[in-house]
Design a protein around this motif. Structure first.
Motif, PDB file in Angstrom:
ATOM      1  N   PRO A 305       0.838  -1.199   0.000  1.00 29.67           N
ATOM      2  CA  PRO A 305       0.000   0.000   0.000  1.00 29.67           C
ATOM      3  C   PRO A 305       0.873   1.251   0.000  1.00 29.67           C
ATOM      4  O   PRO A 305       2.075   1.190   0.265  1.00 29.67           O
ATOM      5  CB  PRO A 305      -0.804  -0.136   1.298  1.00 29.67           C
ATOM      6  N   LEU A 325      -2.858   1.478   6.997  1.00 30.73           N
ATOM      7  CA  LEU A 325      -2.503   0.692   5.813  1.00 30.73           C
ATOM      8  C   LEU A 325      -2.114  -0.736   6.183  1.00 30.73           C
ATOM      9  O   LEU A 325      -2.530  -1.701   5.539  1.00 30.73           O
ATOM     10  CB  LEU A 325      -1.348   1.363   5.069  1.00 30.73           C
ATOM     11  N   ALA A 329      -4.171  -4.123   5.189  1.00 29.35           N
ATOM     12  CA  ALA A 329      -3.471  -5.110   4.367  1.00 29.35           C
ATOM     13  C   ALA A 329      -3.543  -6.494   5.009  1.00 29.35           C
ATOM     14  O   ALA A 329      -3.768  -7.498   4.326  1.00 29.35           O
ATOM     15  CB  ALA A 329      -2.019  -4.686   4.167  1.00 29.35           C
ATOM     16  N   THR A 334      -7.444  -3.976   1.906  1.00 27.31           N
ATOM     17  CA  THR A 334      -6.802  -2.904   1.159  1.00 27.31           C
ATOM     18  C   THR A 334      -7.591  -2.598  -0.103  1.00 27.31           C
ATOM     19  O   THR A 334      -7.941  -3.503  -0.862  1.00 27.31           O
ATOM     20  CB  THR A 334      -5.361  -3.296   0.775  1.00 27.31           C
ATOM     21  N   GLU A 338      -5.486   2.299  -2.730  1.00 26.19           N
ATOM     22  CA  GLU A 338      -4.360   2.339  -1.795  1.00 26.19           C
ATOM     23  C   GLU A 338      -3.123   1.644  -2.336  1.00 26.19           C
ATOM     24  O   GLU A 338      -2.035   1.771  -1.759  1.00 26.19           O
ATOM     25  CB  GLU A 338      -4.769   1.705  -0.461  1.00 26.19           C
TER      26      GLU A 338
END
Length: 433
Positions: A305, A325, A329, A334, A338
């Motif tokens: 990301p 982030l 993830a 995500t 991103e």
């Protein structure tokens, strides 16, 4: 009347996905915008909303199925769009958000003109379409465009590839000599089962994307690596003093966050490492924004990301963004946005005990920084009187891999020195960057 809903083009060269979950069954009534199913592509897990209001007549996919763009997934009985839009268009919100705009030229790609230098200008097409053309071995100059003002779309490339090979006369030597060749096709493997038991795992989603991206990057970019080492003793002390406070704000203060700031400080001085090489157009594209991709070790594989506008945000803001982030993830949440737009990448192997390693550049970027585990080492440095003394210092290994077509070794060394100097003076970093 029944209406078929097909997997739309999600952009970024995505051609297929794996069904993660189906939210509807035959007989259910849905409204436009209601979630139909969840698809995992090689980029992200994407929720696909219904483009129609109506009853579900048939569901043609199940969790675990692989679907391709254009495959029918759901059939509606009397489904109609609430908006005055044609049902064949990219109705789902996810599509409208993920469209990548491309520069538009004044001339169509099907009839390229020559410049005074004898070269033809680049064909108007998005980066995703160019990447697809390279993968399929299609010369964009031979493709008939259907997009606005001569824009070549991904569907144009696929249609051209399916129609057969292009005429050899369509690509003159002056252009072909600068085009990037597609990745080398792997040779056939032997039957390993003849020597013992084997297990087969399909190559899917993130692992499939990683394999394709790494092969592309390694085949296209002449990699060169430059090693360095940063004394992060003072930086680690600063990090520990403020980590708890940043955590209360919802952030995660890691050395990766500081490294992103240090990298941007260096990239501003050496912009070639924040650029991309356009071989087709014979030009270097300098990005005047600084979005840093951060590699995250997730259950699905390596996800990268992007931290946006690193140069405009404080360390605290970046720590909060970084935590979000990483969390998304690892939860498989995500979004496609991103994962897009990175100009430079950082991968930190220190969390799992890694040391010096040379990472592969995230094509089409020009450079990537690999961080190793910071460890106490004996370091010789001058004392107050200027005499050498041996002291324990926390040293962190760094390796910069860069595209030698764009930048030279001397520039890479200076960029590394700038990053090291910034990491070794955290107060200066916090005050000025």
């Amino acid at each position: 009347m029944t209406v078929e809903f097909k997997l739309p083009d999600l952009g970024e060269g995505i051609h297929e996905g794996e069904i993660v979950e189906v939210y509807v069954k035959p007989g259910d009534r849905v409204a436009e915008g209601d979630p139909l199913l969840e698809v995992e592509t090689d980029k992200a897990v994407t929720a696909i909303p219904s483009p129609f209001t109506g009853a579900v007549a048939e569901v043609r996919v199940a969790a675990g199925d692989t679907v391709h763009v254009g495959d029918v997934m759901v059939v509606f009985d009397g489904g109609v769009p609430d908006r005055e839009a044609a049902p064949t268009g990219p109705a789902p919100e996810t599509v409208s958000r993920h469209v990548v705009e491309a520069p538009v030229e004044d001339h169509p790609a099907s009839s390229p003109v020559s410049t005074e230098s004898g070269r033809r200008p680049p064909v108007p097409a998005s980066p995703a379409t160019r990447r697809l053309a390279r993968e399929l071995g299609v010369d964009l100059y031979t493709v008939d465009p259907t997009g606005p003002q001569g824009l070549v779309t991904a569907d144009d490339v696929r249609r051209h590839a399916e129609s057969g090979p292009a005429s050899p006369a369509a690509a003159p030597t002056t252009v072909a000599s600068t085009e990037m060749a597609p990745p080398v096709v792997s040779p056939d493997l032997p039957d390993f089962s003849q020597w013992g038991p084997v297990a087969i795992e399909p190559l899917r989603s993130v692992r499939k994307a990683t394999a394709r991206q790494m092969a592309l990057a390694w085949s296209q970019i002449p990699h060169v690596s430059n090693q360095g080492e940063a004394d992060v003793t003072a930086l680690e002390a600063l990090r520990q003093r403020h980590a708890a406070q940043v955590k209360e704000d919802g952030g995660r203060l890691t050395l990766t966050v500081f490294a992103a700031k240090a990298a941007v400080a260096a990239l501003k001085r050496f912009p070639r490492f924040n650029a991309s090489l356009d071989m087709a157009g014979e030009q270097i594209i300098y990005k005047q924004y600084f979005h840093v991709g951060v590699a995250v070790d997730s259950p699905r594989g390596l996800i990268v990301p992007v931290l946006r506008d690193v140069d405009r945000k404080s360390i605290r803001e970046l720590a909060v963004d970084f935590q979000g982030l990483v969390a998304r993830a690892r939860e498989g949440k995500t979004s496609l946005e991103e994962l897009q737009g990175g100009t430079f990448t950082i991968t930190n192997a220190g969390a799992v005990g890694g040391g010096h390693f040379a990472p592969i550049i995230n094509f089409p970027q020009a450079a990537i920084l690999g961080m190793g585990r910071a460890a106490l080492k004996p370091v010789v440095r001058p004392d107050a009187e200027g005499d050498p003394e041996i002291v324990p210092r926390l040293m962190m290994p760094l390796v910069l891999s860069f595209d030698h077509r764009i930048a030279d070794g001397a520039e890479a060394i200076r960029l590394m020195q700038t990053m090291v100097a910034t990491l070794e003076d955290p107060e200066e970093m916090v005050l000025n960057f």
